[in-house]
Design an enzyme around this catalytic site. Structure first.
Site, short mmCIF file in Angstrom:
data_model
loop_
_atom_site.label_atom_id
_atom_site.label_comp_id
_atom_site.label_asym_id
_atom_site.label_seq_id
_atom_site.Cartn_x
_atom_site.Cartn_y
_atom_site.Cartn_z
N ASP A 40 21.30 -16.23 13.68
CA ASP A 40 22.38 -15.89 13.50
C ASP A 40 23.22 -17.37 15.41
O ASP A 40 24.28 -17.69 14.69
CB ASP A 40 23.19 -14.70 14.30
CG ASP A 40 23.03 -14.06 13.31
OD1 ASP A 40 22.95 -14.34 11.50
OD2 ASP A 40 23.23 -11.91 12.95
N ASN A 65 32.02 -15.33 18.39
CA ASN A 65 31.27 -14.04 18.63
C ASN A 65 32.30 -13.41 20.31
O ASN A 65 32.60 -11.87 19.70
CB ASN A 65 29.80 -14.15 19.31
CG ASN A 65 28.61 -13.81 18.31
OD1 ASN A 65 29.25 -13.10 16.58
ND2 ASN A 65 27.73 -13.54 18.26
N THR A 112 28.47 -6.29 16.52
CA THR A 112 28.01 -6.60 16.48
C THR A 112 26.47 -7.45 17.11
O THR A 112 25.45 -7.31 17.46
CB THR A 112 27.00 -6.71 15.23
OG1 THR A 112 27.80 -7.88 14.40
CG2 THR A 112 28.12 -5.83 14.22
N ALA A 113 26.93 -7.90 18.05
CA ALA A 113 26.00 -8.85 19.56
C ALA A 113 26.10 -8.40 20.45
O ALA A 113 25.81 -6.71 20.51
CB ALA A 113 26.78 -10.30 19.05
N TYR A 114 26.51 -9.06 21.70
CA TYR A 114 26.33 -8.68 23.18
C TYR A 114 27.01 -7.58 22.93
O TYR A 114 26.73 -6.48 23.88
CB TYR A 114 26.65 -9.90 23.77
CG TYR A 114 26.78 -9.57 25.63
CD1 TYR A 114 25.74 -8.65 25.75
CD2 TYR A 114 26.98 -10.63 26.35
CE1 TYR A 114 26.06 -8.27 26.93
CE2 TYR A 114 26.50 -10.11 27.73
CZ TYR A 114 25.82 -9.45 28.25
OH TYR A 114 26.01 -9.08 29.49
N ALA A 115 27.77 -7.26 22.66
CA ALA A 115 29.02 -6.09 22.73
C ALA A 115 28.09 -4.61 22.14
O ALA A 115 28.43 -3.88 23.45
CB ALA A 115 31.02 -6.45 21.94
N SER A 171 25.40 -3.97 22.42
CA SER A 171 24.42 -3.96 23.41
C SER A 171 24.75 -3.01 24.97
O SER A 171 24.57 -2.47 25.42
CB SER A 171 23.34 -4.89 23.29
OG SER A 171 24.53 -6.08 24.10
N ALA A 176 28.13 -2.57 32.51
CA ALA A 176 28.16 -2.17 33.60
C ALA A 176 28.60 -1.87 34.49
O ALA A 176 28.24 -2.04 35.63
CB ALA A 176 26.44 -2.59 34.18
N GLN A 184 28.86 -22.32 24.42
CA GLN A 184 29.45 -22.73 26.07
C GLN A 184 29.95 -22.10 26.96
O GLN A 184 30.17 -21.09 27.44
CB GLN A 184 30.59 -23.56 24.94
CG GLN A 184 30.87 -23.76 23.32
CD GLN A 184 32.04 -23.70 22.52
OE1 GLN A 184 32.70 -25.02 22.57
NE2 GLN A 184 32.05 -22.69 22.35
#
Length: 294
Positions: A76, A150, A191-194, A196, A215, A249
């Site tokens: 990806d 993303n 479905t990426a960093y968000a 997790s 956090a 970036q």
């Protein structure tokens, strides 16, 4: 074989060991299907394919002007990098997965020819994904701008404590957030960093995005889904060495008072999938939702 396309460009995860023969095999297959074939210049140079002179190497601008299909071989991350470039020219993308999860590079490498053949003939399902564009402002001047498929992430420095961020939506104050950072994600990025960080999955057909604290100091700070017609403004209130990341970036060392502005882009990414492709099947496969499935 009759082709719905004329000129394909191949973009590869050129850091992957042993990828050159895979790329060459795909290139010759596309030629056998009647397409003119070129390579992304960075891919060609990194793998040594440009030395053979069998295929032309193109810059992203040249791809947009001359190609009507992009075949992306990798994960990806590879897709994110080229999708931002080609969305502006409306070039459709097909993803062949050489990574691990592969939410948007969804064709397994061992089935690539079987999947590509009908797509090249014009038998496919097209999906369009929304994008985020944004910029960073300091003392009334824009110092950075970016485009994301993303997400946009504003986060603390590597060695610093948490940051304090002021959040506004369409000019309305929402909250002052003390956390490791904040993610503004598209449905693709959900479905990426968000994900997790505890955010929800947004279906790509939803015209929205999700704000996910990273956090957070306060347990009451929860993810929120917004319409993608909204403009989000994030101000650095406190904290050292904060950064803004637009997919791959980034701008580091944001100062107090710097403002990150995020809005929907006019550009959309076009993905082509094999006939019968299903978003829920992708989630089931990638997230291993196998319970109850025979």
């Amino acid at each position: 074989m009759a082709s719905a396309f004329r000129h394909a460009v191949i973009v590869g995860k050129y850091q992957a060991r042993g990828i050159r023969p895979v790329l060459e095999e795909i290139a010759h297959f596309l030629v056998s299907c009647g397409l003119e074939v070129s390579f992304d210049r960075e891919t060609a140079e990194a793998t040594g394919l440009n030395a053979d002179r069998d295929f032309e190497a193109l810059t992203p601008d040249e791809m947009g002007a001359r190609c009507d299909l992009a075949v992306v071989v990798g994960g990806d991350g590879t897709m994110l990098g080229i999708a931002r470039e080609l969305a502006r020219q409306g070039v459709p993308l097909v993803g062949i997965n050489q990574g691990r999860l592969g939410f948007i590079t969804d064709i397994p490498q061992d089935r690539s020819f079987d999947a590509l053949r009908p797509i090249i003939a014009g038998d496919f399902e097209e999906e369009q994904r929304s994008m985020i564009e944004g910029d960073v402002w300091r003392d009334g001047e824009r110092i950075f701008e970016g485009l994301s498929l993303n997400d946009v992430v504003v986060s603390r420095g590597a060695t610093a404590s948490m940051v304090e961020l002021g959040i506004e939506v369409n000019g309305d104050f929402v909250a002052n957030l003390r956390a490791d950072g904040l993610i503004v994600a598209t449905p693709t990025g959900s479905t990426a960093y968000a994900l997790s960080a505890g955010g929800p999955i947004l279906h790509p057909g939803i015209s929205g995005w999700v704000l996910v604290p990273i956090a957070s100091h306060a347990l009451s700070n929860r993810p929120i889904v917004l319409p993608d017609s909204a403009e989000v403004r994030i101000t650095i209130v406190a904290g050292r060495d904060a950064s803004a990341n637009f997919d791959m970036q980034s701008l580091a060392s944001l100062l107090h008072g710097d403002e990150v502005r995020v809005r929907r882009s006019a550009h959309r990414v076009r993905f082509l999938h094999p006939r019968g492709w299903n978003y829920y099947a992708t989630l089931r496969r990638k997230l291993r939702w196998y319970d109850g499935v025979s």
